[in-house]
Design a protein around this motif. Structure first.
Motif, PDB file in Angstrom:
ATOM      1  N   PRO A 101      35.351  30.159  44.457  1.00 49.90           N
ATOM      2  CA  PRO A 101      33.720  31.215  43.815  1.00 49.90           C
ATOM      3  C   PRO A 101      33.953  32.711  44.492  1.00 49.90           C
ATOM      4  CG  PRO A 101      33.210  30.215  46.472  1.00 49.90           C
ATOM      5  CD  PRO A 101      34.743  29.896  45.822  1.00 49.90           C
ATOM      6  N   GLU A 102      32.723  33.140  44.330  1.00 49.82           N
ATOM      7  CA  GLU A 102      32.796  34.978  44.873  1.00 49.82           C
ATOM      8  C   GLU A 102      34.085  35.140  46.184  1.00 49.82           C
ATOM      9  OE1 GLU A 102      29.389  36.922  44.479  1.00 49.82           O
ATOM     10  OE2 GLU A 102      28.965  35.856  42.415  1.00 49.82           O
ATOM     11  N   GLY A 103      34.298  36.065  46.236  1.00 46.45           N
ATOM     12  CA  GLY A 103      35.815  36.385  47.159  1.00 46.45           C
ATOM     13  C   GLY A 103      36.667  36.010  47.875  1.00 46.45           C
ATOM     14  N   THR A 104      37.278  35.444  46.630  1.00 51.21           N
ATOM     15  CA  THR A 104      38.316  34.630  46.699  1.00 51.21           C
ATOM     16  C   THR A 104      39.335  36.277  46.223  1.00 51.21           C
ATOM     17  OG1 THR A 104      38.685  34.156  43.662  1.00 51.21           O
ATOM     18  CG2 THR A 104      38.123  32.239  45.648  1.00 51.21           C
ATOM     19  N   PHE A 105      40.838  35.928  46.845  1.00 50.82           N
ATOM     20  CA  PHE A 105      41.504  37.218  46.366  1.00 50.82           C
ATOM     21  C   PHE A 105      41.920  36.956  44.599  1.00 50.82           C
ATOM     22  CE2 PHE A 105      43.207  35.760  50.978  1.00 50.82           C
ATOM     23  CZ  PHE A 105      43.364  36.665  52.214  1.00 50.82           C
ATOM     24  N   THR A 106      41.408  35.783  44.804  1.00 48.24           N
ATOM     25  CA  THR A 106      42.135  35.907  42.869  1.00 48.24           C
ATOM     26  C   THR A 106      41.331  36.947  42.344  1.00 48.24           C
ATOM     27  OG1 THR A 106      42.210  34.114  43.307  1.00 48.24           O
ATOM     28  CG2 THR A 106      42.292  34.721  40.531  1.00 48.24           C
ATOM     29  N   GLU A 107      39.884  37.234  42.588  1.00 46.37           N
ATOM     30  CA  GLU A 107      38.982  37.925  42.065  1.00 46.37           C
ATOM     31  C   GLU A 107      38.973  39.505  42.009  1.00 46.37           C
ATOM     32  OE1 GLU A 107      34.845  37.739  44.009  1.00 46.37           O
ATOM     33  OE2 GLU A 107      34.083  39.785  42.697  1.00 46.37           O
ATOM     34  N   VAL A 108      39.367  39.551  43.327  1.00 42.38           N
ATOM     35  CA  VAL A 108      39.773  40.999  44.342  1.00 42.38           C
ATOM     36  C   VAL A 108      40.848  41.342  44.042  1.00 42.38           C
ATOM     37  CG1 VAL A 108      41.204  42.663  46.038  1.00 42.38           C
ATOM     38  CG2 VAL A 108      39.251  40.626  46.442  1.00 42.38           C
ATOM     39  N   ALA A 109      42.292  39.692  43.003  1.00 34.67           N
ATOM     40  CA  ALA A 109      43.233  41.172  42.421  1.00 34.67           C
ATOM     41  C   ALA A 109      42.863  40.813  41.054  1.00 34.67           C
ATOM     42  CB  ALA A 109      44.232  39.345  42.248  1.00 34.67           C
ATOM     43  N   LEU A 110      41.822  40.442  40.577  1.00 37.02           N
ATOM     44  CA  LEU A 110      41.684  40.411  38.919  1.00 37.02           C
ATOM     45  C   LEU A 110      40.735  41.843  39.256  1.00 37.02           C
ATOM     46  CD1 LEU A 110      40.908  39.612  36.233  1.00 37.02           C
ATOM     47  CD2 LEU A 110      38.419  38.107  37.458  1.00 37.02           C
ATOM     48  N   ARG A 111      39.864  42.463  40.008  1.00 38.28           N
ATOM     49  CA  ARG A 111      39.452  43.790  39.833  1.00 38.28           C
ATOM     50  C   ARG A 111      40.702  45.348  39.824  1.00 38.28           C
ATOM     51  NH1 ARG A 111      33.962  43.150  39.587  1.00 38.28           N
ATOM     52  NH2 ARG A 111      32.637  41.176  40.622  1.00 38.28           N
ATOM     53  N   THR A 112      41.257  44.116  40.306  1.00 37.63           N
ATOM     54  CA  THR A 112      42.089  46.070  40.178  1.00 37.63           C
ATOM     55  C   THR A 112      43.044  45.965  38.167  1.00 37.63           C
ATOM     56  OG1 THR A 112      44.360  44.851  40.226  1.00 37.63           O
ATOM     57  CG2 THR A 112      43.166  45.205  42.459  1.00 37.63           C
ATOM     58  N   LEU A 113      42.401  45.326  37.516  1.00 39.57           N
ATOM     59  CA  LEU A 113      42.634  45.521  35.975  1.00 39.57           C
ATOM     60  C   LEU A 113      42.057  45.881  35.553  1.00 39.57           C
ATOM     61  CD1 LEU A 113      44.381  41.701  35.111  1.00 39.57           C
ATOM     62  CD2 LEU A 113      45.596  43.589  35.202  1.00 39.57           C
ATOM     63  N   PRO A 114      42.511  47.425  34.626  1.00 42.60           N
ATOM     64  CA  PRO A 114      41.406  48.118  34.715  1.00 42.60           C
ATOM     65  C   PRO A 114      40.219  47.090  33.169  1.00 42.60           C
ATOM     66  CG  PRO A 114      43.797  48.783  33.931  1.00 42.60           C
ATOM     67  CD  PRO A 114      43.556  47.518  34.746  1.00 42.60           C
ATOM     68  N   GLU A 115      41.032  46.604  32.371  1.00 37.95           N
ATOM     69  CA  GLU A 115      40.830  45.410  31.342  1.00 37.95           C
ATOM     70  C   GLU A 115      39.650  44.583  32.296  1.00 37.95           C
ATOM     71  OE1 GLU A 115      44.042  45.723  31.560  1.00 37.95           O
ATOM     72  OE2 GLU A 115      44.681  43.586  31.285  1.00 37.95           O
ATOM     73  N   ALA A 116      39.096  44.090  33.209  1.00 39.97           N
ATOM     74  CA  ALA A 116      38.451  43.946  34.283  1.00 39.97           C
ATOM     75  C   ALA A 116      36.884  44.183  34.100  1.00 39.97           C
ATOM     76  CB  ALA A 116      39.014  42.981  35.347  1.00 39.97           C
ATOM     77  N   ALA A 117      36.697  45.550  34.178  1.00 40.24           N
ATOM     78  CA  ALA A 117      35.577  46.271  34.396  1.00 40.24           C
ATOM     79  C   ALA A 117      34.771  46.592  33.137  1.00 40.24           C
ATOM     80  CB  ALA A 117      36.035  47.599  34.668  1.00 40.24           C
ATOM     81  N   THR A 118      35.365  46.255  31.728  1.00 38.41           N
ATOM     82  CA  THR A 118      34.987  45.652  30.589  1.00 38.41           C
ATOM     83  C   THR A 118      34.361  44.249  30.257  1.00 38.41           C
ATOM     84  OG1 THR A 118      36.525  45.437  28.938  1.00 38.41           O
ATOM     85  CG2 THR A 118      35.105  47.751  29.456  1.00 38.41           C
ATOM     86  N   ARG A 119      34.466  43.152  31.619  1.00 43.00           N
ATOM     87  CA  ARG A 119      34.205  41.968  31.081  1.00 43.00           C
ATOM     88  C   ARG A 119      33.283  41.018  31.680  1.00 43.00           C
ATOM     89  NH1 ARG A 119      38.297  43.756  28.202  1.00 43.00           N
ATOM     90  NH2 ARG A 119      39.688  42.531  26.998  1.00 43.00           N
TER      91      ARG A 119
END
Ligand code: PPY
Length: 310
Positions: free
Chosen positions: A10-28
């Protein structure tokens, strides 16, 4: 509504933190899923445009749930990778003391990174695996377990506090995550790319693995990971998941894949994508005849021979 990326929640995984480093994640729209399998299923059914999941850990090796999903079922493709340094915090409900902790929980891949710390600090604590580190934190909030190993950033989300931070048996432990989508044309080469494939041998014979690896070696292609996964068809039946330096649009990689396609029972192309460590592809320069120019020149020469123009 913007297109969505599924991720291991759920929210708060390392996976989420890593995903948010991708610029394209900001528009999804980023949507947490309870498991790697359900996140990848969301891509297969078209519910999500792509899924972001852990695939490899520098201490524990491959995340088998991810590898096994990529190896089987409807083909998927890797488009991006992210490397994240990982240290854990021990999260507890406010007021819990270390001596109160009888059960600890985290994702199975976390265990080898905290094993020595556990032995030294909580030798009698019972380990309970969770679907992710943030899920372990959620279960602590619910009172199911006493403590979770998770990112310190997950504490606030689950009303927990960190009894200890910076827990990591191995220095510089990193986890690699990948963005996985349905098959489409890979992004153009960047000069520092990686190609992932799965190989199934045609038959069992001495030197069989060497034959597969030879297709890369003779073309001066460096390998970064080789993992064998059971095919499920009985003891001794394995397929090989390989990451190799280079891009399928490069002649040497295309030729290696063609060579493998000829000698393997099956080859699954998992994508060519930019390397997160951004080292230029390591072509073994001492190996003569393996530069991109030499591959192109040789291909042109054969075409000229075939046309009688030499
Ligand atoms: O993303 C998470 O929090 C996970 O549970 C996967 C994981 C497991 C171990 C180290 C890094 C990420």
């Amino acid at each position: 509504m913007p297109a969505s990326y599924a991720y291991l929640g759920p929210e708060g995984t390392f996976t989420e933190v890593a995903l948010r480093t991708l610029p394209e994640a900001a528009t999804r729209q980023l949507i947490p899923y309870v498991s790697v399998q359900s996140a990848l299923d969301a891509v297969r059914t078209g519910e999500a445009e792509a899924a972001f999941v852990p695939i490899e850990n520098s201490v524990e090796g491959g995340i088998t749930a991810t590898l096994d999903e990529l190896v089987a079922g409807t083909p998927l493709m890797i488009y991006r990778e992210v490397l994240l340094s990982i240290t854990f915090a021990l999260l507890v409900r406010p007021g819990t003391k270390l001596s109160d902790v009888k059960t600890v929980s985290a994702h199975p891949a976390a265990q080898p990174q905290v094993r020595n710390w556990l032995k030294a600090n909580l030798p009698d604590a019972v380990w309970e695996s969770a679907a992710s580190n943030a899920d372990a934190a959620r279960l602590v909030q619910e009172g199911r377990y006493d403590a979770a190993f998770a990112g310190e950033f997950a504490a606030a989300r689950y009303g927990l506090e960190a009894l200890e931070t910076e827990i990591h048996d191995a220095e510089n432990a990193q986890t690699r995550f990948v963005l996985v989508g349905r098959p489409a044309r890979p992004a153009a080469p960047t000069g520092a790319d990686k190609t992932s494939v799965v190989l199934w041998q045609r038959d069992d014979h001495p030197g069989g693995l060497r034959d597969l690896l030879g297709e890369f070696a003779t073309r001066g292609i460096n390998l970064m990971v080789l993992q064998s996964r059971p095919t499920g068809a009985g003891i001794g039946n394995y397929c090989f998941c390989i990451d190799a330096a280079g891009h399928i649009s490069e002649r040497r990689m295309a030729e290696a894949l063609m060579g493998l396609k000829r000698i393997c029972r099956d080859v699954r192309f998992l994508g060519s994508y930019p390397r997160a460590d951004v080292t230029a592809a390591q072509v073994r320069t001492p190996l003569p005849g393996t530069s991109e120019d030499e591959f192109m020149a040789a291909a042109e020469w054969v075409t000229r021979c075939q046309d009688g123009r030499f």
